[in-house]
Design a protein around this motif. Structure first.
Motif, PDB file in Angstrom:
ATOM      1  N   CYS A  18       0.795  -1.316  -0.116  1.00  0.00           N
ATOM      2  CA  CYS A  18      -0.008  -0.016  -0.057  1.00  0.00           C
ATOM      3  C   CYS A  18       0.903   1.364   0.067  1.00  0.00           C
ATOM      4  CB  CYS A  18      -1.084  -0.149   1.072  1.00  0.00           C
ATOM      5  SG  CYS A  18      -2.226  -1.121   1.193  1.00  0.00           S
ATOM      6  N   ARG A  19       2.041   1.281   0.541  1.00  0.00           N
ATOM      7  CA  ARG A  19       2.854   2.411   0.678  1.00  0.00           C
ATOM      8  C   ARG A  19       3.471   2.653  -0.568  1.00  0.00           C
ATOM      9  NH1 ARG A  19       5.648   1.850   5.744  1.00  0.00           N
ATOM     10  NH2 ARG A  19       4.055   2.671   6.774  1.00  0.00           N
ATOM     11  N   ASP A  20       3.901   1.558  -1.272  1.00  0.00           N
ATOM     12  CA  ASP A  20       4.564   1.692  -2.698  1.00  0.00           C
ATOM     13  C   ASP A  20       3.276   2.155  -3.361  1.00  0.00           C
ATOM     14  OD1 ASP A  20       6.803   0.759  -1.696  1.00  0.00           O
ATOM     15  OD2 ASP A  20       6.467  -1.192  -2.634  1.00  0.00           O
ATOM     16  N   ALA A  21       2.204   1.888  -3.425  1.00  0.00           N
ATOM     17  CA  ALA A  21       1.105   2.447  -4.217  1.00  0.00           C
ATOM     18  C   ALA A  21       0.647   3.897  -3.627  1.00  0.00           C
ATOM     19  CB  ALA A  21      -0.015   1.532  -4.267  1.00  0.00           C
ATOM     20  N   GLY A  22       0.962   4.418  -2.785  1.00  0.00           N
ATOM     21  CA  GLY A  22       0.363   5.549  -2.201  1.00  0.00           C
ATOM     22  C   GLY A  22      -1.146   5.497  -1.797  1.00  0.00           C
ATOM     23  N   VAL A  23      -1.375   4.347  -1.441  1.00  0.00           N
ATOM     24  CA  VAL A  23      -2.888   4.068  -0.941  1.00  0.00           C
ATOM     25  C   VAL A  23      -3.131   3.787   0.504  1.00  0.00           C
ATOM     26  CG1 VAL A  23      -4.777   2.291  -1.187  1.00  0.00           C
ATOM     27  CG2 VAL A  23      -3.495   3.020  -3.286  1.00  0.00           C
ATOM     28  N   ALA A  24      -3.907   4.751   1.054  1.00  0.00           N
ATOM     29  CA  ALA A  24      -3.981   4.527   2.631  1.00  0.00           C
ATOM     30  C   ALA A  24      -4.614   3.517   3.082  1.00  0.00           C
ATOM     31  CB  ALA A  24      -4.517   6.041   3.078  1.00  0.00           C
ATOM     32  N   ILE A  25      -4.149   2.890   4.182  1.00  0.00           N
ATOM     33  CA  ILE A  25      -4.934   1.881   4.858  1.00  0.00           C
ATOM     34  C   ILE A  25      -5.901   2.339   5.872  1.00  0.00           C
ATOM     35  CG2 ILE A  25      -4.654  -0.109   6.323  1.00  0.00           C
ATOM     36  CD1 ILE A  25      -2.008  -0.775   5.197  1.00  0.00           C
ATOM     37  N   VAL A  26      -7.173   2.185   5.902  1.00  0.00           N
ATOM     38  CA  VAL A  26      -8.084   2.831   6.687  1.00  0.00           C
ATOM     39  C   VAL A  26      -7.890   2.075   8.251  1.00  0.00           C
ATOM     40  CG1 VAL A  26     -10.715   2.857   7.469  1.00  0.00           C
ATOM     41  CG2 VAL A  26      -9.639   2.976   4.949  1.00  0.00           C
ATOM     42  N   TYR A  27      -7.626   2.901   9.015  1.00  0.00           N
ATOM     43  CA  TYR A  27      -7.726   2.565  10.592  1.00  0.00           C
ATOM     44  C   TYR A  27      -9.163   2.485  10.992  1.00  0.00           C
ATOM     45  CZ  TYR A  27      -7.638   2.355  15.414  1.00  0.00           C
ATOM     46  OH  TYR A  27      -7.880   1.941  16.870  1.00  0.00           O
ATOM     47  N   ALA A  28      -9.674   1.488  11.399  1.00  0.00           N
ATOM     48  CA  ALA A  28     -11.051   1.150  11.866  1.00  0.00           C
ATOM     49  C   ALA A  28     -10.810   0.687  13.253  1.00  0.00           C
ATOM     50  CB  ALA A  28     -11.809   0.093  11.007  1.00  0.00           C
ATOM     51  N   ASP A  29     -11.504   1.593  14.273  1.00  0.00           N
ATOM     52  CA  ASP A  29     -11.705   1.108  15.789  1.00  0.00           C
ATOM     53  C   ASP A  29     -12.856   0.345  15.776  1.00  0.00           C
ATOM     54  OD1 ASP A  29     -11.109   1.290  18.324  1.00  0.00           O
ATOM     55  OD2 ASP A  29     -12.960   2.497  18.451  1.00  0.00           O
ATOM     56  N   SER A  30     -12.620  -0.833  15.843  1.00  0.00           N
ATOM     57  CA  SER A  30     -13.907  -1.983  15.516  1.00  0.00           C
ATOM     58  C   SER A  30     -13.938  -2.942  16.565  1.00  0.00           C
ATOM     59  CB  SER A  30     -13.849  -2.360  14.252  1.00  0.00           C
ATOM     60  OG  SER A  30     -14.972  -3.553  13.861  1.00  0.00           O
ATOM     61  N   PRO A  31     -15.128  -3.360  17.268  1.00  0.00           N
ATOM     62  CA  PRO A  31     -15.192  -4.471  17.978  1.00  0.00           C
ATOM     63  C   PRO A  31     -15.246  -5.773  17.521  1.00  0.00           C
ATOM     64  CG  PRO A  31     -17.206  -3.409  17.810  1.00  0.00           C
ATOM     65  CD  PRO A  31     -16.382  -2.511  16.837  1.00  0.00           C
ATOM     66  N   LEU A  79     -14.307   5.368  13.291  1.00  0.00           N
ATOM     67  CA  LEU A  79     -14.433   5.030  14.646  1.00  0.00           C
ATOM     68  C   LEU A  79     -15.812   4.222  14.780  1.00  0.00           C
ATOM     69  CD1 LEU A  79     -13.316   7.823  16.765  1.00  0.00           C
ATOM     70  CD2 LEU A  79     -11.842   6.003  15.586  1.00  0.00           C
ATOM     71  N   GLU A  80     -15.896   2.784  14.492  1.00  0.00           N
ATOM     72  CA  GLU A  80     -16.979   2.125  14.544  1.00  0.00           C
ATOM     73  C   GLU A  80     -17.502   1.303  15.859  1.00  0.00           C
ATOM     74  OE1 GLU A  80     -15.456  -0.943  11.602  1.00  0.00           O
ATOM     75  OE2 GLU A  80     -15.486   0.828   9.943  1.00  0.00           O
ATOM     76  N   ALA A  81     -16.861   1.732  17.099  1.00  0.00           N
ATOM     77  CA  ALA A  81     -17.225   0.924  18.161  1.00  0.00           C
ATOM     78  C   ALA A  81     -18.015   1.814  19.094  1.00  0.00           C
ATOM     79  CB  ALA A  81     -16.057   0.686  19.205  1.00  0.00           C
ATOM     80  N   GLY A  82     -18.880   2.870  18.317  1.00  0.00           N
ATOM     81  CA  GLY A  82     -19.791   3.633  19.264  1.00  0.00           C
ATOM     82  C   GLY A  82     -21.180   2.864  19.770  1.00  0.00           C
ATOM     83  N   GLU A  83     -21.850   3.277  20.645  1.00  0.00           N
ATOM     84  CA  GLU A  83     -23.224   2.774  21.233  1.00  0.00           C
ATOM     85  C   GLU A  83     -24.194   3.774  21.371  1.00  0.00           C
ATOM     86  OE1 GLU A  83     -21.781   0.758  24.483  1.00  0.00           O
ATOM     87  OE2 GLU A  83     -21.182  -0.979  23.704  1.00  0.00           O
ATOM     88  N   ASP A  84     -25.609   3.607  21.072  1.00  0.00           N
ATOM     89  CA  ASP A  84     -26.499   4.487  21.009  1.00  0.00           C
ATOM     90  C   ASP A  84     -26.707   4.866  22.430  1.00  0.00           C
ATOM     91  OD1 ASP A  84     -26.663   5.135  17.988  1.00  0.00           O
ATOM     92  OD2 ASP A  84     -28.141   3.311  18.214  1.00  0.00           O
ATOM     93  N   GLU A  85     -26.167   4.100  23.507  1.00  0.00           N
ATOM     94  CA  GLU A  85     -26.677   4.207  24.738  1.00  0.00           C
ATOM     95  C   GLU A  85     -25.709   5.325  25.321  1.00  0.00           C
ATOM     96  OE1 GLU A  85     -25.979   1.337  23.519  1.00  0.00           O
ATOM     97  OE2 GLU A  85     -27.994   0.499  23.460  1.00  0.00           O
ATOM     98  N   ASN A  86     -24.600   5.539  24.657  1.00  0.00           N
ATOM     99  CA  ASN A  86     -23.750   6.789  24.794  1.00  0.00           C
ATOM    100  C   ASN A  86     -24.429   7.975  24.409  1.00  0.00           C
ATOM    101  OD1 ASN A  86     -21.909   5.494  26.554  1.00  0.00           O
ATOM    102  ND2 ASN A  86     -20.862   4.567  24.755  1.00  0.00           N
ATOM    103  N   PRO A  87     -24.590   8.936  25.051  1.00  0.00           N
ATOM    104  CA  PRO A  87     -25.162  10.397  24.412  1.00  0.00           C
ATOM    105  C   PRO A  87     -24.400  10.851  23.337  1.00  0.00           C
ATOM    106  CG  PRO A  87     -25.312  10.287  26.618  1.00  0.00           C
ATOM    107  CD  PRO A  87     -24.495   9.168  26.269  1.00  0.00           C
ATOM    108  N   LEU A  88     -22.895  10.407  23.411  1.00  0.00           N
ATOM    109  CA  LEU A  88     -22.048  10.989  22.553  1.00  0.00           C
ATOM    110  C   LEU A  88     -21.166   9.797  21.574  1.00  0.00           C
ATOM    111  CD1 LEU A  88     -19.831  13.766  24.598  1.00  0.00           C
ATOM    112  CD2 LEU A  88     -21.660  14.159  22.633  1.00  0.00           C
ATOM    113  N   CYS A  89     -22.107   8.711  21.552  1.00  0.00           N
ATOM    114  CA  CYS A  89     -21.640   7.733  20.614  1.00  0.00           C
ATOM    115  C   CYS A  89     -20.484   6.933  21.321  1.00  0.00           C
ATOM    116  CB  CYS A  89     -21.355   8.024  19.279  1.00  0.00           C
ATOM    117  SG  CYS A  89     -20.876   6.695  18.216  1.00  0.00           S
TER     118      CYS A  89
END
Length: 265
Positions: A161-174, A191-201
């Motif tokens: 990916c570095r050679d191609a100049g393509v970014a690897i997505v960092y995903a915060d996932s459970p 940022l994929e680990a949010g929860e609707d029970e948290n007012p701020l995700c």
């Protein structure tokens, strides 16, 4: 060191539970993009994963959003959900040429997401990266890939990916393992680990950390405490940073994006 722009956003703008929680009561659906694009810094367009759109539609979205706003565009599933990625050239061409460039200077990276069952096959993935066009109608294109199978957690993939100049997505996932190695001239995080029970995700106590992580990325640094495949640090140059609250805790995602934006201001 100077800091590149940090663009905080959400996935899409049409979601019924946002009416009355993010969108004001009584706001017409036609006005939702206008509202969202002024409350946030970026939106990941997800509808392009399932459907194609006319050039006039992209142009209309661009005209609705204010100057400085950026859309990222999720690539078609017909490009990524394949047994042999190297055979997707025609689908990639069709996707890119549908009118993305009508977004003009509001066009951000193209986001290519792979199924969690897709394993790393080095030669095939290298061939896929070679198919990604660097421009369309004179407009520079940038690319980010999200892989979700542990077989990609090898130095060969990062180097590729570095050679191609393509970014690897960092995903915060459970659910899926993450790769935080920086491989492009921008950073793309979900940022994929949010929860609707948290007012701020996300828990409010997490926001100081994400604030510092975003600032470090934008300043060209390598945040500590993230899951890296290699020990190699990229050149310390400022990188435009995209960070989306998406997937988990979707109802509260706009509140999270606004809170992080406030902390970064």
């Amino acid at each position: 060191m100077a800091q590149a722009p940090i663009r905080i956003g959400i996935g899409g703008w049409t979601f019924e539970p946002w009416r009355g929680t993010f969108y004001p009561e009584g706001l017409s659906q036609k006005k939702e993009l206008e509202f969202a694009s002024r409350a946030l810094g970026a939106i990941e367009i997800n509808g392009t994963y399932y459907s194609t759109f006319k050039p006039a539609t992209f142009e209309g979205w661009s005209k609705t959003a204010p100057d400085g706003f950026v859309f990222t565009v999720k690539a078609s599933r017909f490009c990524t959900n394949r047994k042999v990625l190297a055979e997707g050239g025609e689908s990639i061409r069709r996707f890119v040429s549908q009118g993305l460039v009508e977004l003009g200077d509001k066009l951000g990276p193209i986001f290519w997401q792979f199924m969690a069952t897709k394993k790393f096959e080095p030669e095939d993935f290298r061939a896929f990266l070679a198919l990604l066009p660097r421009d369309e109608a004179g407009v520079k294109l940038r690319h980010a890939v999200q892989v979700r199978h542990e077989s990609f957690h090898v130095p060969e993939f990062v180097a590729m990916c570095r050679d191609a100049g393509v970014a690897i997505v960092y995903a915060d996932s459970p659910q899926y393992p993450a790769i935080a190695d920086i491989t492009g001239d921008f950073v793309y995080a979900r940022l994929e680990a949010g929860e609707d029970e948290n007012p701020l995700c996300y828990p409010e106590s997490d926001f100081p950390r994400w604030t510092e992580v975003a600032k470090t990325w934008a300043s060209g640094g390598r945040p500590e405490g993230l899951p890296y495949v290699t020990a190699e640090a990229p050149p310390a140059t400022p990188r435009e940073t995209f960070l989306f609250f998406i997937h988990g805790g979707k109802v509260r995602a706009p509140a999270a994006a606004q809170e992080l934006t406030r902390r970064l201001a």
